[in-house]
Every structure is written in C-alpha cells, then in structure tokens.
Design a protein around this motif. Structure first.
Motif, short mmCIF file in Angstrom:
data_model
loop_
_atom_site.label_atom_id
_atom_site.label_comp_id
_atom_site.label_asym_id
_atom_site.label_seq_id
_atom_site.Cartn_x
_atom_site.Cartn_y
_atom_site.Cartn_z
N LYS A 22 -33.91 28.83 40.31
CA LYS A 22 -33.72 30.28 40.17
C LYS A 22 -32.28 30.58 39.72
CE LYS A 22 -34.25 34.75 42.45
NZ LYS A 22 -33.42 35.33 41.44
N ILE A 23 -31.33 29.88 40.32
CA ILE A 23 -29.92 30.08 39.94
C ILE A 23 -29.72 29.69 38.48
CG2 ILE A 23 -27.56 29.20 40.30
CD1 ILE A 23 -28.30 29.01 43.33
N ARG A 24 -30.30 28.53 38.06
CA ARG A 24 -30.19 28.10 36.66
C ARG A 24 -30.80 29.14 35.73
NH1 ARG A 24 -31.02 22.69 38.43
NH2 ARG A 24 -33.25 22.94 38.28
N SER A 25 -31.96 29.66 36.12
CA SER A 25 -32.63 30.66 35.32
C SER A 25 -31.79 31.94 35.21
CB SER A 25 -34.00 30.97 35.94
OG SER A 25 -34.65 31.97 35.20
N ASP A 26 -31.25 32.37 36.35
CA ASP A 26 -30.38 33.57 36.35
C ASP A 26 -29.14 33.33 35.49
OD1 ASP A 26 -32.19 34.75 38.05
OD2 ASP A 26 -30.95 34.55 39.85
N ASN A 27 -28.55 32.14 35.62
CA ASN A 27 -27.35 31.82 34.84
C ASN A 27 -27.66 31.78 33.35
OD1 ASN A 27 -25.86 31.61 37.18
ND2 ASN A 27 -25.80 29.39 37.20
N THR A 28 -28.79 31.18 32.99
CA THR A 28 -29.18 31.11 31.58
C THR A 28 -29.37 32.51 31.01
OG1 THR A 28 -30.22 28.96 31.90
CG2 THR A 28 -30.91 30.20 29.96
N ILE A 54 -25.99 34.07 30.46
CA ILE A 54 -25.30 33.50 29.30
C ILE A 54 -25.87 34.07 28.00
CG2 ILE A 54 -24.90 31.37 27.99
CD1 ILE A 54 -24.79 29.95 30.79
N TYR A 55 -27.20 34.16 27.91
CA TYR A 55 -27.80 34.76 26.71
C TYR A 55 -27.33 36.20 26.53
CZ TYR A 55 -30.86 31.04 25.06
OH TYR A 55 -31.34 29.87 24.51
N GLY A 56 -27.20 36.92 27.63
CA GLY A 56 -26.69 38.30 27.56
C GLY A 56 -25.29 38.36 26.96
N VAL A 57 -24.44 37.42 27.37
CA VAL A 57 -23.07 37.36 26.84
C VAL A 57 -23.09 37.02 25.35
CG1 VAL A 57 -20.87 36.09 26.96
CG2 VAL A 57 -22.03 36.78 29.07
N LEU A 58 -23.96 36.09 24.95
CA LEU A 58 -24.04 35.71 23.53
C LEU A 58 -24.50 36.88 22.67
CD1 LEU A 58 -25.54 32.08 23.71
CD2 LEU A 58 -23.14 32.78 23.60
N TRP A 59 -25.50 37.64 23.16
CA TRP A 59 -25.96 38.83 22.43
C TRP A 59 -24.82 39.85 22.30
CZ3 TRP A 59 -29.72 39.21 19.21
CH2 TRP A 59 -30.87 38.45 19.37
N HIS A 60 -24.04 39.99 23.36
CA HIS A 60 -22.91 40.93 23.35
C HIS A 60 -21.92 40.53 22.25
CE1 HIS A 60 -19.90 43.73 24.85
NE2 HIS A 60 -19.02 42.74 24.81
N ILE A 61 -21.59 39.24 22.17
CA ILE A 61 -20.68 38.76 21.12
C ILE A 61 -21.25 39.05 19.74
CG2 ILE A 61 -19.62 36.70 20.08
CD1 ILE A 61 -19.71 35.40 22.88
N GLN A 92 -18.24 29.77 31.30
CA GLN A 92 -17.90 28.35 31.49
C GLN A 92 -18.17 27.78 32.89
OE1 GLN A 92 -13.99 28.19 29.86
NE2 GLN A 92 -13.05 29.34 31.51
N TYR A 93 -18.18 28.62 33.91
CA TYR A 93 -18.42 28.08 35.26
C TYR A 93 -19.89 28.14 35.66
CZ TYR A 93 -13.38 28.14 35.27
OH TYR A 93 -12.06 27.95 34.94
N ILE A 94 -20.73 28.74 34.83
CA ILE A 94 -22.16 28.78 35.15
C ILE A 94 -23.01 28.08 34.08
CG2 ILE A 94 -21.95 30.92 36.48
CD1 ILE A 94 -23.20 32.41 34.06
N LEU A 95 -22.34 27.49 33.10
CA LEU A 95 -23.06 26.81 32.01
C LEU A 95 -23.75 25.56 32.53
CD1 LEU A 95 -23.57 26.77 28.90
CD2 LEU A 95 -21.56 25.30 28.73
#
Length: 200
Positions: free
Chosen positions: A46-52, A55-62, A193-196
């Motif tokens: 669940k944590i991995r899924s939440d982190n993923t 991360i995708y949210g951050v990439l879309w923002h960029i 970087q700390y949740i990748l």
C-alpha cells in the motif's frame, strides 16, 4: 519384568504427547509469523502504491509547469552494483513517443559518459541535445525520439548516493526560464527521492 512393558508404553505415550504438543505449538507460531509477514507485505504494498501515485503526480506537475513534452525517471539497477539503467516511470503529452520501451536494461557501459554526468552532476541543461550531449549513443537515443532540449535533476538517497534522475524533455527549443526549471525540478526531487521505489 512384567512392569517394564507398561512403563515403557507410558513413557512412549508421554514422549509422543509432548512431541505432538510441541509440533502444534510450532505450527501455531509458524502460522502466526506467516500472517504477520502477509500483513507487513500488504502494508508495504500500500505504501509503495501510494508513493508511486505521488511520484506520478509530481511528474505530471513538471510536465505542465514547464510545458514539456515528456518527463521520466531513469534509475540505475541493481542499486548495490549498478550495471543497467531503465526508465521506471514516465508521463508524456498525447502523440509523444515514450522513452520507457527504449531504455530498459540498457547497459551502463554503453552510455557510460552520459550516466557519469547523471550520477555526478546535480543539475544538467541541454539547450541543443544534438550538439551538447557528449555521449554518442545517449545522443542518438534522445534525438531519434524527437528530443531537442532537456533539463535533468539528480535524485539521491540520504547518503547522497545517486538513485536516479528526473529527465524533462522538449521536442523543440526550451522556452521555460532556466531558473524556474531548476527550482521546479529541485522541488520535485525533494518530494520524490526519499520515496522512490528501488528498480528491480
């Protein structure tokens, strides 16, 4: 002598009972440990899924903030002994070809100069990939997929070891302000970087 046989039978019954009890106790402990491990794996999943998702949210923002064509994360693997790089996550505009199918298990030795820059420099900017990327193979991979310019931010763990890079590409000359690009990617790196998850 006639008393020995019943005593031996009684002792054997006690020993058999003790072994049976001991085995049942071990089985219960094993079942409990298996259940505990299953719950821990579910929690980690669940944590991995939440982190993923984050991360995708951050990439879309960029992608939208910098008006880029493609944003992806390149990771070295295995982390203990880097031999390959792969694109682990990627977002792109409609109609733009992805890098993920092209950069999978790419031997670092084949793009050593490019990987050396990714690993050692916190921030890279290529206004013209065709003339500024020194590694011939990396330049060919980027150029043949329409990349004209890019900005790249190093990702590191808490020991400052390289664990990947955010690569933001433009299929035309980059119009975004370089200072704004650097800040946007720096903020993104702090979030990622700390949740990748480690590339497997």
């Amino acid at each position: 002598m006639e008393y020995i046989a019943p005593i031996i039978s009684a002792v054997a019954a006690i020993i058999a009972g003790w072994f049976t009890y001991n085995q049942k106790t071990k089985d219960k402990m094993t079942d409990l440990r298996i259940e505990q491990l299953r719950k821990e794996e579910e929690k980690k999943g669940k944590i991995r899924s939440d982190n993923t998702g984050a991360i995708y949210g951050v990439l879309w923002h960029i992608l939208h903030e910098l008006q880029a064509d493609r944003v992806y994360i390149v990771q070295p693997h295995p982390l203990s002994n880097n031999h390959f790089i792969s694109v682990s996550m990627e977002v792109k505009r409609n109609g733009i070809k992805g890098m993920k199918p092209l950069i999978q298990n790419l031997e670092i030795a084949n793009v050593a100069l490019f990987v050396s820059e990714l690993a050692s420099r916190e921030y890279l900017q290529f206004r013209d990939i065709a003339s500024e990327v020194r590694d011939k193979r990396a330049r060919a991979i980027l150029s043949m997929n329409g990349s004209v310019s890019s900005v790249i931010r190093r990702l590191s763990d808490d020991r400052y070891d390289w664990i990947g890079s955010i690569i933001c590409e433009f299929n035309d000359t980059m119009n975004a302000d370089p200072i704004f690009c650097r800040k946007t990617l720096g903020d993104a790196a702090d979030k990622i970087q700390y949740i990748l998850p480690e590339m497997r």
